[in-house]
Design an enzyme around this catalytic site. Sequence first.
Site, PDB file in Angstrom:
ATOM      1  N   HIS A 169     -33.386 -68.611 -71.600  1.00  0.00           N
ATOM      2  CA  HIS A 169     -31.935 -68.655 -71.831  1.00  0.00           C
ATOM      3  C   HIS A 169     -31.370 -67.290 -72.191  1.00  0.00           C
ATOM      4  O   HIS A 169     -30.301 -67.195 -72.791  1.00  0.00           O
ATOM      5  CB  HIS A 169     -31.606 -69.666 -72.930  1.00  0.00           C
ATOM      6  CG  HIS A 169     -31.915 -71.083 -72.566  1.00  0.00           C
ATOM      7  ND1 HIS A 169     -31.619 -72.150 -73.383  1.00  0.00           N
ATOM      8  CD2 HIS A 169     -32.502 -71.611 -71.461  1.00  0.00           C
ATOM      9  CE1 HIS A 169     -32.016 -73.279 -72.807  1.00  0.00           C
ATOM     10  NE2 HIS A 169     -32.561 -72.964 -71.643  1.00  0.00           N
ATOM     11  N   ASP A 188     -36.379 -71.505 -73.578  1.00  0.00           N
ATOM     12  CA  ASP A 188     -35.155 -71.324 -74.376  1.00  0.00           C
ATOM     13  C   ASP A 188     -34.878 -69.827 -74.497  1.00  0.00           C
ATOM     14  O   ASP A 188     -35.294 -69.052 -73.642  1.00  0.00           O
ATOM     15  CB  ASP A 188     -35.308 -71.995 -75.740  1.00  0.00           C
ATOM     16  CG  ASP A 188     -33.969 -72.481 -76.303  1.00  0.00           C
ATOM     17  OD1 ASP A 188     -33.084 -71.634 -76.503  1.00  0.00           O
ATOM     18  OD2 ASP A 188     -33.804 -73.694 -76.534  1.00  0.00           O
TER      19      ASP A 188
END
Length: 367
Positions: free
Chosen positions: A214, A191
């Site tokens: 991310h 993430d």
Amino acid sequence: MKAWKACCEDETHNSALVIPQNRTFLLKPLQFSGPCKSSNIHFKLAGKIVAPNKKQDWIGSHINAWLTFSYVNGLVITGDGQIDGQGSAWWSHPCLNHLHPSNLPGIRFSSYQNYQITRQALVFYRCNGLLLSGITHRNSPRVHIILSNCYDAVISNLRITAPATSPNTDGINVSGSRNVTVKDTYIGTGDDCIAVSGGSSFVNISGISCGPGHGISIGALGKGGRDQAEEIHVKNCTLRGTMTGVRIKSWQGGTGYARKISFEKIKLIDVNNPVIIDQFYCPRQINCQNSTSAVELSDIRYTSISGTSGTDQVINLSCSRSHGCTNISIERVYIKSTTPGKRVYAKCINAHGTWSHTVPDVKCLLP
């Protein structure tokens, strides 16, 4: 915990708790609580700390976090040891199945057979003057490190890793905190490498190597009410193979502001969605709001960003249709496709500002 209590109650102001080299300690969820009499506690991590690797081992424990430090000022955590969250059991299914509510004190259930738990690994709450440096942190069930309501914190020289496919395993989340420095750290997870949330200000991020993951994000802001974030600066970072690059994200329906934000000297290597403002954030695309209310974004600067992208849309400034982003500055941003010769482009929605010396051009940016 006896060692922690002794350190916390020590009045010499120079106490230390040591995790010895070549030793491994299996810890169920614990809370290291202050305030402490000692103004400076040194947590020396030379060995290894591991979490339970079976869900049933968490029953009866604190519901949200594995290791929590709260109200401990002057805390110093250093060493070349390792924290291993052993979180793989939670990645495929983040729920405690068929467990009776009596085993999970303090939580009200409407249907307890399939209750989702958010397992953060390492949480610092109201720990002012925190210094965290040198350690390796891997495989958290969810977020690896959370700073909440901390002032004057420095995080440096960490190595944070989890598989790219592990969900919600953010590297470092900062919320409600002020005067925070995060520097010289490698983060590769499933993430956000770093996410800065509402209530945070004067956050400086530099020397980060990010990927997989991310990218580096401000937000998501505005979910459930008002958020404020300002003076957040990201500089001298490298992003490699991430799903997004440098991102500001907010939910529709929120209020407040995010302002005085800069991204400078960022190197991109095969990054999807390298530069993005997303004020329509709704990751699961379920019950997404369509609201005229929005967090107001202003004074955002992108300078000296270069590299390659795996997507054609390399600059995406999607601002609220009712509250446009203002005073955006884009200078010396050069992004090309990972595929030689492939065209890349910019997209804007209600974004206002200036651009120069940038490829692709950002003619969609309004005055």
